[in-house]
Design a protein around this motif. Structure first.
Motif, PDB file in Angstrom:
ATOM      1  N   UNK A 193       0.838  -1.209   0.000  1.00 14.33           N
ATOM      2  CA  UNK A 193       0.000   0.000   0.000  1.00 14.33           C
ATOM      3  C   UNK A 193       0.870   1.254   0.000  1.00 14.33           C
ATOM      4  N   UNK A 194       1.945   1.218   0.802  1.00 12.95           N
ATOM      5  CA  UNK A 194       2.864   2.368   0.837  1.00 12.95           C
ATOM      6  C   UNK A 194       3.482   2.601  -0.539  1.00 12.95           C
ATOM      7  N   UNK A 195       3.882   1.522  -1.163  1.00 10.22           N
ATOM      8  CA  UNK A 195       4.529   1.651  -2.469  1.00 10.22           C
ATOM      9  C   UNK A 195       3.547   2.166  -3.517  1.00 10.22           C
ATOM     10  N   UNK A 196       2.296   1.724  -3.422  1.00 11.49           N
ATOM     11  CA  UNK A 196       1.283   2.170  -4.379  1.00 11.49           C
ATOM     12  C   UNK A 196       1.091   3.673  -4.231  1.00 11.49           C
ATOM     13  N   UNK A 197       1.187   4.104  -2.996  1.00 11.22           N
ATOM     14  CA  UNK A 197       0.944   5.495  -2.671  1.00 11.22           C
ATOM     15  C   UNK A 197       2.144   6.385  -2.974  1.00 11.22           C
ATOM     16  N   UNK A 198       3.307   5.861  -2.721  1.00 12.59           N
ATOM     17  CA  UNK A 198       4.538   6.658  -2.860  1.00 12.59           C
ATOM     18  C   UNK A 198       5.611   5.819  -3.524  1.00 12.59           C
ATOM     19  N   UNK A 199       5.576   5.752  -4.839  1.00 15.82           N
ATOM     20  CA  UNK A 199       6.521   4.890  -5.546  1.00 15.82           C
ATOM     21  C   UNK A 199       7.984   5.332  -5.403  1.00 15.82           C
ATOM     22  N   UNK A 200       8.231   6.531  -4.857  1.00 19.30           N
ATOM     23  CA  UNK A 200       9.628   6.931  -4.666  1.00 19.30           C
ATOM     24  C   UNK A 200      10.238   6.314  -3.420  1.00 19.30           C
ATOM     25  N   UNK A 201       9.438   5.587  -2.671  1.00 20.52           N
ATOM     26  CA  UNK A 201       9.998   4.872  -1.526  1.00 20.52           C
ATOM     27  C   UNK A 201      10.942   3.797  -2.034  1.00 20.52           C
ATOM     28  N   UNK A 202      12.119   3.749  -1.478  1.00 20.33           N
ATOM     29  CA  UNK A 202      13.034   2.693  -1.913  1.00 20.33           C
ATOM     30  C   UNK A 202      13.017   1.553  -0.897  1.00 20.33           C
ATOM     31  N   UNK A 203      12.677   0.353  -1.367  1.00 18.43           N
ATOM     32  CA  UNK A 203      12.663  -0.769  -0.432  1.00 18.43           C
ATOM     33  C   UNK A 203      14.090  -1.133  -0.009  1.00 18.43           C
ATOM     34  N   UNK A 204      14.276  -1.377   1.281  1.00 12.81           N
ATOM     35  CA  UNK A 204      15.573  -1.846   1.761  1.00 12.81           C
ATOM     36  C   UNK A 204      15.346  -3.002   2.735  1.00 12.81           C
ATOM     37  N   UNK A 205      16.368  -3.829   2.874  1.00  8.04           N
ATOM     38  CA  UNK A 205      16.247  -4.934   3.834  1.00  8.04           C
ATOM     39  C   UNK A 205      17.539  -5.036   4.640  1.00  8.04           C
ATOM     40  N   UNK A 206      18.513  -5.787   4.166  1.00  4.63           N
ATOM     41  CA  UNK A 206      19.758  -5.958   4.931  1.00  4.63           C
ATOM     42  C   UNK A 206      20.692  -4.774   4.822  1.00  4.63           C
ATOM     43  N   UNK A 207      20.445  -3.900   3.844  1.00  2.00           N
ATOM     44  CA  UNK A 207      21.226  -2.666   3.659  1.00  2.00           C
ATOM     45  C   UNK A 207      22.665  -2.899   3.208  1.00  2.00           C
ATOM     46  N   UNK A 208      23.029  -4.121   2.873  1.00  2.00           N
ATOM     47  CA  UNK A 208      24.432  -4.370   2.547  1.00  2.00           C
ATOM     48  C   UNK A 208      24.830  -3.767   1.209  1.00  2.00           C
ATOM     49  N   UNK A 209      23.874  -3.635   0.300  1.00  2.00           N
ATOM     50  CA  UNK A 209      24.180  -2.998  -0.986  1.00  2.00           C
ATOM     51  C   UNK A 209      23.893  -1.516  -0.968  1.00  2.00           C
ATOM     52  N   UNK A 210      22.758  -1.158  -0.377  1.00  2.00           N
ATOM     53  CA  UNK A 210      22.323   0.240  -0.463  1.00  2.00           C
ATOM     54  C   UNK A 210      23.324   1.168   0.219  1.00  2.00           C
TER      55      UNK A 210
END
Lengths: 274, 708, 206
Positions: free
Chosen positions: A21-38
């Motif tokens: 729902x967040x992504x649908x609303x704000x596609x500029x959100x960047x998904x992150x998880x372990x953060x090892x690449x980002x």
């Protein structure tokens, strides 16, 4: 740490539906998880994103590794450590475990996720050649529903993928492997190097060869595969490899080196006695 | 005869000296309690970060800090003074500094400083002399009849070898914490290799009396020669501390550290060797060049070790727009060893000789033939040279093993040092010395020397270092520290214990000369039962403690060591990957103070050398002049799985022990590159001429070898 | 080596004009991210500091930091737990290794806010007063430290390796510690220390 040069917003996902729902609303959100690449990207100062969606809380839902209809399903939030410890992976796709073992140190393995490695779409990633070689599928979900993309169609360019901004990778699915898979990586440090050349493939009736670090995306080598499947000798196969790859010349290596090593790795995998 | 003699006890008599003693500050390091400069957090402290030039060479047209000052938390943002020509001479040149309430805000501010540049022509290429005006040709030097040697040689071997610029990459980056305390008093916590004198630079910078600057550096996260300076970041830190009246911490980011805070000059050479059939070296001709950044790289005095062989050499300097060089552990020596030993090994291969034999046959041309002869035997035994060595031509298969060797030398005489040993009436002992610990174990060395002298256990001595209010001691560079501080602490302890003995002797009804201190007692030599325990003796001291002062004594130290290293590598000729199998280091260093930490120095030097041989190079982009790998992912250090089996053998005989203390930090780091390079050549069957021996360089050499 | 003429920048900040400014004094101060006015700001954390509690070494520790602050910086700069070091700052060297929920991670690449509710163990938690943990004692006895800057990270990585595998082979030791780097070259001592500590922990003495 350059990560922190700009202030950031962080949304912590409460559930998969919440995240979508967040992504649908704000596609500029960047998904992150372990953060090892980002974080590495951020360290170069090349990270433009300011708003992040933390998927780590969804580990229970999206971190499972299971068998469904004879297909190996790797949840996007499964870590390299999860893959290494999974008896299913060992049995069904051992080269994925080999690729996970070749990644960084244990600290990276504990945080880095399979979904992240695929989404990040680095041509030097370790797991993409494995998925590409075994004709895996990427399972994507958005608030509107789920779709599947053949792995070969997922990486569309340098660090570009078929994922829409409102979608999340929820799993990678691998069909049973027909033949004997192999994984070879040449980096210059035993335990921690972005792969210089990674080759994954399948030896069998339908030979497959996928290579990382030699082009803007991980690539299959169709001409090499055709040459192999008609039973050609090693010299012909090496020539096919040489014709087919156009290596990236960057700090990690040089073009000629990559071409030579790729040919040697393919040669070794199909003709070697090691 | 003195009561307690100054000279070191023999190996047989020593209680601590030369034994394995655990590092006394090990516990504070393994628990995370050791506070380094980077760990100093002061109340109300600001963080300083720098804006760096992104070009190889550029003139600064304007600097606009206004946007930086608007970042929340930023307190100071200002441009730094530039050289007269307003030009940045390398990528990473500091242009502005920003100080803020938090580290994050300071970083953000530094990024928001807007700088306009006029990009100027630059050069970052140094592996060739074909770079136009960027080369300064050197003067040719000659020793002996070189032309005649080549004219009458049985064989002449030519080769070209090189190694690129590498960096120091200290794990604790460079920097300082500075706090102005009012009344012009300044507290500084610099990460420095010279704590006794660095305070004077801060004083000079801010116009203070040196006595008003207190400098403290209890632990140092590596230096390797790169932390002697008083640098731009230290000056900026001091200036902002003075201006704001608040403590300021300025520690370099990793990219900044790799780009500017220390590099080792590159070295390349075309080498000709003349030899007789029996392997006797008769002549060398070196045409070398290298770069130390914008400044001179320093001439390479070759041939290395085989100095008595007639030779000619000329060295050219290539100026590059890269961060300036700093002394790197054994300056010039690893490069000279590599360029010389590679040529010597190639000569052996051309003559069809075992290089070990060739080295042995030419020891008369070195300055310590006996030491090398003995060490070559020990090393050969430890690596199994006789059983394993095969000529290059015998190497077959995909994965091939090879052996290589190198020899090296170093001076290592102790620097000037002062120390003070204090004995208190309750039996406590303090030793104070204005030295620092780069990781060598200087606290342990001081404790051992004083405990040995006073006849006490090592843990009875409390050690104080890393403070400019202590008796001054030299900068830690060139393997001068352990020689200096062992000598000064020994003499200070001799002074102190003789004062104590003088007070105790009357109670023992003996003269001071007849007494000794050992085993926690003061006693009469001729009748050891006649004595008092340490505590009892100290009880006689009274309110004013006994203070012994000491200074470096040349008789307690020496200089000049030799070392031999042999390496076994495995090379995959399909992937070009070279891996370490085994590396043997045999080293002398005169009187060994602590065998355990001495061995650690050698293990560490071998690993540092292995890293330089297999992984390290600072990669510059010739087009933009930028450093392409200013991070620890692409500027690679060897990991624990990369170093293979290491064998360290210290020469600890009565003869070596009797020489006096000699520094050990530099010598063992000299040979690894050369030994490994020779092992790689032996394995591959062809010379890999350029370090590091990465898959790319190995495959490239193999391809050229096959094409021949 | 001296830099070329004109590169010596002594007493250089003198007379450069006052650059000190209180950021708050500037009217209309706007951060670029603030200017974007996110649509669902109420559901997002940051960019301003938020106060929360971290479970560090068995104690609840309050911190007030922006979401951009890493776990490493929160520990070092806000809680003064400086055992974990900042070295590469990009998930390469392991000097910042801490355990989160029992597993070793790089604290330099984890945001502090995402560590809420997790069990964080730093090197400072391992010793009991002056009583060193088995692995720490083994480090001292085998001189597995020189400058010591990488040491806390190694100690934590070793401790978690031994919790995971009480009887590691030398190969497993190299694999398990491949994510930690040392510049002084203490690897040989580290290997010996891990094997010795493993033996001691299993009751085999030293």
């Amino acid at each position: 740490m350059r990560t922190a040069t700009a202030p950031l917003h962080l949304h912590r996902a409460r559930s998969l539906d919440d995240a979508l729902a967040r992504l649908a609303d704000a596609p500029d959100l960047r998904p992150i998880a372990g953060c090892t690449d980002v974080f590495v990207e951020a360290n170069f100062g090349t990270l433009a994103d300011r708003r992040f969606l933390d998927l780590w809380p969804l580990r229970d839902a999206l971190g499972r590794i299971e068998l469904r209809d004879d297909r190996l399903v790797i949840g996007a939030l499964a870590t390299y450590t999860d893959v290494l410890l999974s008896p299913l992976v060992r049995e069904r796709l051992p080269i994925l475990a080999e690729a996970a073992a070749a990644i960084g140190g244990v600290q990276i393995q504990n945080r880095g996720t399979i979904g992240g490695n695929v989404a990040n779409a680095s041509p030097a990633g370790d797991t993409p050649p494995v998925f590409l070689a075994v004709d895996a599928e990427v399972v994507l979900r958005s608030a509107g529903g789920e779709r599947r993309v053949a792995y070969g169609a997922f990486h569309t360019g340098y660090r570009a993928t078929a994922r829409r901004p409102d979608e999340l990778i929820v799993a990678i699915e691998a069909p049973p492997v027909d033949g004997r898979p192999f994984f070879r990586k040449v980096g210059t440090r035993a335990a921690q190097a972005i792969s210089k050349v990674v080759v994954a493939g399948v030896r069998g009736a339908r030979p497959a060869v996928a290579v990382g670090s030699i082009a803007p995306t991980v690539v299959r080598l169709p001409e090499t595969e055709r040459t192999l499947s008609r039973g050609a000798g090693r010299d012909e196969v090496r020539e096919a490899v040489g014709r087919e790859i156009a290596p990236i010349d960057d700090v990690r290596s040089t073009a000629r080196y990559r071409r030579t090593v790729t040919a040697n790795l393919v040669d070794d995998a199909f003709f070697g006695d090691r | 005869m003195r009561d307690v003699e100054k000279s070191w006890p023999s190996l047989a008599d020593a209680r601590h000296l030369g034994k394995r003693i655990d590092r006394i500050d090990g516990p504070v390091k393994v628990t995370g309690r050791a506070k380094y400069t980077f760990d100093v957090n002061r109340p109300n402290m600001l963080w300083a970060k720098f804006t760096l030039c992104p070009h190889g060479k550029a003139k600064v047209l304007s600097v606009d800090v206004s946007e930086a000052t608007r970042v929340p938390g930023v307190v100071v943002a200002k441009e730094l003074p530039l050289p007269g020509d307003a030009t940045c001479h390398w990528h990473g040149f500091e242009v502005a500094v920003v100080a803020a309430e938090t580290e994050e805000a300071a970083r953000e501010g530094a990024r928001r400083v807007k700088v306009e540049y006029e990009v100027l022509p630059h050069n970052v290429v140094d592996d060739t002399t074909d770079v136009g005006d960027w080369v300064d040709e050197g003067r040719s030097r000659e020793q002996g009849e070189v032309d005649e040697a080549f004219a009458s040689a049985d064989v002449t071997v030519e080769g070209e070898y090189g190694c690129p610029i590498i960096t120091h990459c200290c794990l604790e980056s460079h920097g300082s914490v500075v706090e102005a305390k009012g009344d012009a008093k300044l507290e500084v916590w610099p990460s420095t290799q010279r704590i006794s004198s660095i305070g004077n630079d801060f004083a000079n910078e801010l116009g203070l009396d040196p006595k008003d600057v207190h400098a403290d550096c209890q632990h140092l996260g590596g230096g390797f020669g790169s932390k002697f300076g008083f640098d731009v970041w230290d000056k900026a830190c001091a200036a902002i501390a003075e201006e704001t009246g608040r403590p300021v911490k300025a520690m370099l980011e990793r990219d900044h550290e790799i780009m500017v805070a220390g590099s080792r000059p590159s070295a390349y050479a075309k080498v000709k060797v003349a030899a007789r059939k029996d392997g006797t070296l008769t002549g060398f001709d070196f045409e070398s060049w290298g770069s130390g950044g914008p400044s001179r790289s320093g001439a390479l005095r070759m041939p290395y070790v085989f100095t008595e062989v007639p030779h000619r050499r000329v060295h050219s300097n290539v100026r590059t727009n890269t961060g300036p060089n700093r002394a790197w552990r054994a300056p010039g020596h690893p490069q000279m060893a590599w360029l010389t030993m590679a040529a010597v090994e190639d000569a052996a291969a051309a003559l069809g000789l075992d290089p070990l034999e060739l080295f042995r046959r030419n020891l008369a041309a070195t300055d310590r033939p006996d030491v090398y002869a003995e060490e070559l035997d020990v090393a050969a035994g430890l690596i199994g040279w006789k059983e394993k060595w095969e000529p290059r031509s015998a190497k077959k298969g995909v994965v091939r093993r090879g052996l290589g060797l190198s020899i090296h030398t170093w001076g290592g005489r102790g620097h000037d040092s002062n120390a003070r040993t204090t004995i208190h009436s309750d039996g406590r002992v303090d030793v104070e010395c204005g030295t620092q610990d780069l990781g060598v174990g200087t606290r342990t060395v001081l404790a051992i020397c004083v405990a040995e002298t006073l006849g006490l256990p090592v843990e009875a001595v409390r050690v104080h270092i890393g403070d400019n209010r202590l008796p001054p001691s030299g900068a830690s560079g060139g393997s001068t520290t352990v020689g200096g501080i062992s000598s000064s602490s020994r003499t200070s302890a001799v002074d102190a214990v003789n004062q104590l003995i003088a007070r105790v002797a009357p109670d023992l009804e003996a003269s001071a000369e007849e007494c000794a201190a050992a085993g926690g007692r003061i006693f009469v030599r001729s009748d050891p039962a006649r004595g008092v325990a340490w505590a009892e003796a100290c009880a006689l001291i009274g309110q004013d403690p006994i203070v012994g002062n000491g200074r470096t004594d040349p008789e307690l130290m020496n200089s000049g060591v030799g070392g031999v290293q042999m390496s076994e590598v495995e090379v995959d000729v399909e992937t070009g990957v070279a891996t370490m199998v085994k590396h043997v280091a045999v080293q002398d260093c005169g009187t060994i103070v602590d065998l355990e930490t001495a061995e650690s120095q050698v293990y560490g030097a071998c690993i540092m050398g292995i890293t330089s041989a297999l992984f390290e190079e600072r990669v510059m982009d010739p087009v933009t002049g930028r450093c392409l790998n200013p991070d620890m992912e692409f500027y690679r250090l060897a990991g624990i799985g990369d170093v293979g089996e290491l064998v360290v053998h210290m020469m600890q005989t009565d003869a070596h022990h009797g020489r006096g203390v000699i520094g050990l930090g530099e010598p063992p780091v000299i040979s690894p590159l050369a030994a490994i390079g020779n092992a790689v050549a032996n394995a591959c069957g062809v010379r890999v001429p350029r370090a590091p021996f990465t898959p790319r360089n190995v495959l490239s050499a193999l391809a050229k070898g096959a094409a021949r | 080596m001296n830099p070329p003429d004109g590169l010596s920048r002594r007493r250089f900040l003198k007379g450069v004009g006052v650059g000190a400014l209180a950021a708050g004094a500037i009217p209309g101060l706007q951060d670029e991210a603030k200017g974007k006015a996110p649509t669902r700001a109420k559901n997002l954390l940051g960019p301003e500091a938020i106060e929360f509690s971290l479970d560090v070494n068995g104690k609840a520790r309050k911190v007030k930091v922006e979401p951009r602050v890493t776990l490493l910086d929160a520990l070092r700069n806000h809680l003064d737990l400086t055992g974990a070091k900042k070295v590469c700052d990009r998930a390469t060297c392991g000097a910042c290794t801490v355990m989160v929920d029992g597993k070793p991670v790089y604290a330099c690449t984890m945001l502090a806010v995402t560590a809420r509710g997790k069990r964080i163990e730093t090197v400072e938690s391992l010793a009991d007063g002056d009583e060193l943990a088995e692995i720490q004692g083994a480090f001292v006895r085998n001189d597995a430290q020189q400058c010591g800057f990488c040491t806390p990270g190694f100690v934590v990585a070793c401790e978690s390796l031994l919790r995971d595998d009480p009887d590691p082979t030398p190969e497993r030791v190299c694999d398990g510690l491949g994510g930690n780097l040392c510049r002084c070259g203490t690897y040989d001592g580290v290997k010996r220390a891990v094997l010795e500590a493993a033996k001691a922990k299993r009751g085999g003495g030293r």
